[in-house]
Scaffold this motif. Structure first.
Motif, PDB file in Angstrom:
ATOM      1  N   LEU A 147       0.834  -1.201   0.000  1.00  0.00           N
ATOM      2  CA  LEU A 147       0.000   0.000   0.000  1.00  0.00           C
ATOM      3  C   LEU A 147       0.871   1.254   0.000  1.00  0.00           C
ATOM      4  N   ASP A 148       1.910   1.250   0.813  1.00  0.00           N
ATOM      5  CA  ASP A 148       2.808   2.405   0.853  1.00  0.00           C
ATOM      6  C   ASP A 148       3.437   2.631  -0.515  1.00  0.00           C
ATOM      7  N   HIS A 149       3.799   1.540  -1.152  1.00  0.00           N
ATOM      8  CA  HIS A 149       4.416   1.649  -2.468  1.00  0.00           C
ATOM      9  C   HIS A 149       3.446   2.250  -3.484  1.00  0.00           C
ATOM     10  N   ILE A 150       2.206   1.797  -3.437  1.00  0.00           N
ATOM     11  CA  ILE A 150       1.188   2.320  -4.350  1.00  0.00           C
ATOM     12  C   ILE A 150       0.948   3.802  -4.061  1.00  0.00           C
ATOM     13  N   ASP A 151       0.806   4.109  -2.770  1.00  0.00           N
ATOM     14  CA  ASP A 151       0.618   5.503  -2.364  1.00  0.00           C
ATOM     15  C   ASP A 151       1.723   6.386  -2.935  1.00  0.00           C
ATOM     16  N   ALA A 152       2.946   5.950  -2.745  1.00  0.00           N
ATOM     17  CA  ALA A 152       4.084   6.748  -3.202  1.00  0.00           C
ATOM     18  C   ALA A 152       4.072   6.888  -4.718  1.00  0.00           C
ATOM     19  N   TRP A 153       3.758   5.795  -5.386  1.00  0.00           N
ATOM     20  CA  TRP A 153       3.742   5.836  -6.851  1.00  0.00           C
ATOM     21  C   TRP A 153       2.723   6.843  -7.345  1.00  0.00           C
ATOM     22  N   PHE A 154       1.527   6.797  -6.796  1.00  0.00           N
ATOM     23  CA  PHE A 154       0.483   7.717  -7.248  1.00  0.00           C
ATOM     24  C   PHE A 154       0.826   9.150  -6.894  1.00  0.00           C
ATOM     25  N   ARG A 155       1.446   9.327  -5.748  1.00  0.00           N
ATOM     26  CA  ARG A 155       1.838  10.680  -5.376  1.00  0.00           C
ATOM     27  C   ARG A 155       2.822  11.236  -6.405  1.00  0.00           C
ATOM     28  N   ASP A 156       3.815  10.427  -6.736  1.00  0.00           N
ATOM     29  CA  ASP A 156       4.856  10.898  -7.649  1.00  0.00           C
ATOM     30  C   ASP A 156       4.376  11.020  -9.094  1.00  0.00           C
ATOM     31  N   GLU A 157       3.550  10.070  -9.505  1.00  0.00           N
ATOM     32  CA  GLU A 157       3.217   9.976 -10.928  1.00  0.00           C
ATOM     33  C   GLU A 157       1.880  10.592 -11.300  1.00  0.00           C
ATOM     34  N   VAL A 158       1.038  10.789 -10.290  1.00  0.00           N
ATOM     35  CA  VAL A 158      -0.299  11.302 -10.602  1.00  0.00           C
ATOM     36  C   VAL A 158      -0.606  12.587  -9.837  1.00  0.00           C
ATOM     37  N   PHE A 159      -0.565  12.510  -8.512  1.00  0.00           N
ATOM     38  CA  PHE A 159      -1.049  13.639  -7.721  1.00  0.00           C
ATOM     39  C   PHE A 159      -0.164  14.874  -7.872  1.00  0.00           C
ATOM     40  N   THR A 160       1.126  14.683  -7.662  1.00  0.00           N
ATOM     41  CA  THR A 160       2.024  15.829  -7.744  1.00  0.00           C
ATOM     42  C   THR A 160       2.055  16.441  -9.158  1.00  0.00           C
ATOM     43  N   PRO A 161       2.209  15.638 -10.197  1.00  0.00           N
ATOM     44  CA  PRO A 161       2.147  16.220 -11.552  1.00  0.00           C
ATOM     45  C   PRO A 161       0.843  16.973 -11.797  1.00  0.00           C
ATOM     46  N   LEU A 162      -0.230  16.460 -11.251  1.00  0.00           N
ATOM     47  CA  LEU A 162      -1.525  17.117 -11.423  1.00  0.00           C
ATOM     48  C   LEU A 162      -1.501  18.501 -10.782  1.00  0.00           C
ATOM     49  N   ARG A 163      -1.018  18.541  -9.552  1.00  0.00           N
ATOM     50  CA  ARG A 163      -0.992  19.814  -8.827  1.00  0.00           C
ATOM     51  C   ARG A 163      -0.070  20.834  -9.495  1.00  0.00           C
ATOM     52  N   ARG A 164       0.984  20.319 -10.118  1.00  0.00           N
ATOM     53  CA  ARG A 164       2.000  21.231 -10.649  1.00  0.00           C
ATOM     54  C   ARG A 164       1.895  21.453 -12.139  1.00  0.00           C
ATOM     55  N   ALA A 165       0.877  20.888 -12.744  1.00  0.00           N
ATOM     56  CA  ALA A 165       0.769  20.980 -14.204  1.00  0.00           C
ATOM     57  C   ALA A 165       0.801  22.443 -14.652  1.00  0.00           C
ATOM     58  N   ALA A 166       1.688  22.735 -15.606  1.00  0.00           N
ATOM     59  CA  ALA A 166       1.767  24.089 -16.127  1.00  0.00           C
ATOM     60  C   ALA A 166       0.451  24.456 -16.811  1.00  0.00           C
ATOM     61  N   GLU A 167      -0.073  23.513 -17.520  1.00  0.00           N
ATOM     62  CA  GLU A 167      -1.320  23.735 -18.260  1.00  0.00           C
ATOM     63  C   GLU A 167      -2.387  22.768 -17.741  1.00  0.00           C
ATOM     64  N   PRO A 168      -3.433  23.251 -17.087  1.00  0.00           N
ATOM     65  CA  PRO A 168      -4.456  22.368 -16.510  1.00  0.00           C
ATOM     66  C   PRO A 168      -4.986  21.323 -17.489  1.00  0.00           C
ATOM     67  N   GLN A 169      -5.342  21.766 -18.687  1.00  0.00           N
ATOM     68  CA  GLN A 169      -5.881  20.818 -19.665  1.00  0.00           C
ATOM     69  C   GLN A 169      -4.914  19.673 -19.910  1.00  0.00           C
ATOM     70  N   ALA A 170      -3.672  20.011 -20.141  1.00  0.00           N
ATOM     71  CA  ALA A 170      -2.662  18.984 -20.418  1.00  0.00           C
ATOM     72  C   ALA A 170      -2.473  18.101 -19.196  1.00  0.00           C
ATOM     73  N   GLY A 171      -2.508  18.704 -18.023  1.00  0.00           N
ATOM     74  CA  GLY A 171      -2.352  17.948 -16.781  1.00  0.00           C
ATOM     75  C   GLY A 171      -3.448  16.907 -16.626  1.00  0.00           C
ATOM     76  N   ILE A 172      -4.657  17.319 -16.909  1.00  0.00           N
ATOM     77  CA  ILE A 172      -5.796  16.398 -16.799  1.00  0.00           C
ATOM     78  C   ILE A 172      -5.671  15.268 -17.809  1.00  0.00           C
ATOM     79  N   ARG A 173      -5.337  15.635 -19.014  1.00  0.00           N
ATOM     80  CA  ARG A 173      -5.166  14.607 -20.050  1.00  0.00           C
ATOM     81  C   ARG A 173      -4.082  13.609 -19.644  1.00  0.00           C
TER      82      ARG A 173
END
Lengths: 190, 190
Positions: A59-85
Motif C-alpha cells: 500500500l505504501d508503495h502504491i501511495d508513493a507511486w500515485f503521489r509521484d506519478e499522478v497527484f504531484t504532476p496534477l498539482r504542478r501541471a503548467a497547463e491544466p488541460q494537459a495535466g488532466i489529459r
DNA sequence: TACATATTGTACCTATCGGTACAATATGTC
DNA sequence: GACATATTGTACCGATAGGTACAATATGTA
C-alpha cells in the motif's frame, strides 16, 4: 556491515499482484511464496510483521507511486488541460486499461479496510484533492471543483468494477474517455 | 410430509451481511454460524453445497431483488423522468445511503468473481440495459443511452468505494444527487 | 582468512479452515 | 401413539492457515 541492497522492495511488485488477485484474506503465505519465489525464512526476514506488514508495504508503495506519478504532476501541471489529459493517460496505463484492479479500492470494500484505514482513506482523499487543485487553477469554483473531482475519482473506481465484472476491458477505456471529455468541457475556459 | 416452511431463505439476510462484511474468503463458517444463529448441522442441511451454495443463494437473492425493485420498474416506468428518480431513490435506500457495500461489486474485484462470474456479469449488464431502455424511451439515441447508463452504473459503484474508503457516508449521497441531476438534464426533452 | 551479519530452507507449532458422520431430537401426518 | 421426515448439536476429519525456531549457508568487511 550488512548488504546495502534492500531485496525487500524487489518483492513488492509480486506481493502487490498476489494481494490484487486474491485479496488480503485470500493471499495465503504459500501463494505469496510461490509468487515471490521466496520461502518463509526470507519473507519473515524482510517483513517481520508478517502478512500485514507485506500488505502495508504494498500500500505504501502504491501511495508513493500515485503521489509521484499522478497527484504531484496534477498539482504542478503548467497547463491544466494537459495535466488532466496526462492524468487519464497515466491512470489508464497503470490499470492496464482495465485489466488490472485497484488494490486500494478492493481493500476499501473488504474488511481489510479497517486494518489499513489510514492508507485507504488518504489515497482517495489525495486524489480528489489534487484533481480539485488543477480544476481550480483552470478557473473553476472551489465547490464545483471538489464535486467534479469526487465524481471523476468515483467513476474511475466504478469503471474498474464494471470492467472486471463484465470481463470486458474495453468498458474501462470507454468510460475513461467519456469522463475525460466531460471534464475538459466543464472547464470555464475550455 | 416435510415442513413447507423454507427456513433456508430466512438465513439469507444474515448470510448476505456476513459476505458483505468479510468477503467470500473471509466469511468463515464460524462467523456464518454466529451471524445466522445456525450450527453446521443446519447450515449444511439447508445448503448442502456448503459456503459456495450459501454465497450463490445470496447472489441470486440480490439479483432477484434488483430485478423486481430496480430493473423492471425502470423498464416499465410510465414516465422516464420519474422512473429515473425512483431508481436513485431505491438504490440510495438499498445501500443505506453509502453505509452498505455492494456485495456483487466487492465480489467483482476479488477472485470470487471467477467463481460467480455469470451472476456478477449479468447483474451489471442488466442494470446498464434497464437504464438504457428508459433513456431511449425518453428520446435519447441508442449509443448515447448506453454510454450514459454505463457511466451512471459505474459512478454508483465508485461512490460506494469512496464512501467506504473515506468512512464518509455523505459522499455517497452527494455523488448520487449530482448524477441524478446530470442524467435528467441530459434527457432530450428534459 | 577470520569474523559478523544477512539470508535462507526446513521442521515444527497451534489454531482454524471447510466439510462429514451421525445420533438425538423436533416436527409433522395418519 | 406410530411413523416418516426434517432439523439440529456434537464430535471428528484431513488440510492448511499464519507464524516461530533455528541451524545451515551465503555475503560482505577488515
Amino acid at each position: 556491515m550488512p548488504r546495502t541492497i534492500g531485496e525487500r522492495k524487489d518483492a513488492i511488485p509480486a506481493l502487490a499482484e498476489v494481494f490484487r488477485t486474491h485479496g488480503f484474506e485470500g493471499a495465503s503465505l504459500s501463494l505469496i511464496g510461490a509468487a515471490t519465489g521466496l520461502g518463509k525464512g526470507s519473507l519473515y526476514n524482510f517483513f517481520p510483521g508478517g502478512k500485514e506488514e507485506m500488505a502495508q508495504a504494498v500500500l505504501d508503495h502504491i501511495d508513493a507511486w500515485f503521489r509521484d506519478e499522478v497527484f504531484t504532476p496534477l498539482r504542478r501541471a503548467a497547463e491544466p488541460q494537459a495535466g488532466i489529459r496526462e492524468m487519464f493517460r497515466v491512470v489508464d496505463q497503470y490499470f492496464h486499461s482495465g485489466r488490472r484492479v485497484c488494490l486500494i479500492g478492493a481493500f476499501a470494500l473488504a474488511d481489510s479496510r479497517d486494518r489499513f484505514a489510514a492508507c485507504v482513506k488518504d489515497y482517495f482523499a489525495e486524489w480528489v484533492d489534487a484533481l480539485a487543485v488543477v480544476l481550480r487553477r483552470a478557473g473553476m469554483g472551489a465547490a464545483e471543483a471538489r464535486a467534479q473531482s469526487e465524481d471523476v475519482v468515483a467513476v474511475i473506481q466504478g469503471a474498474l468494477v464494471l470492467a472486471r465484472a463484465a470481463n470486458d476491458e474495453a468498458a474501462f477505456g470507454r468510460i475513461m474517455r467519456r469522463q475525460e471529455r466531460r471534464l475538459l468541457q466543464a472547464l470555464p475556459r475550455g
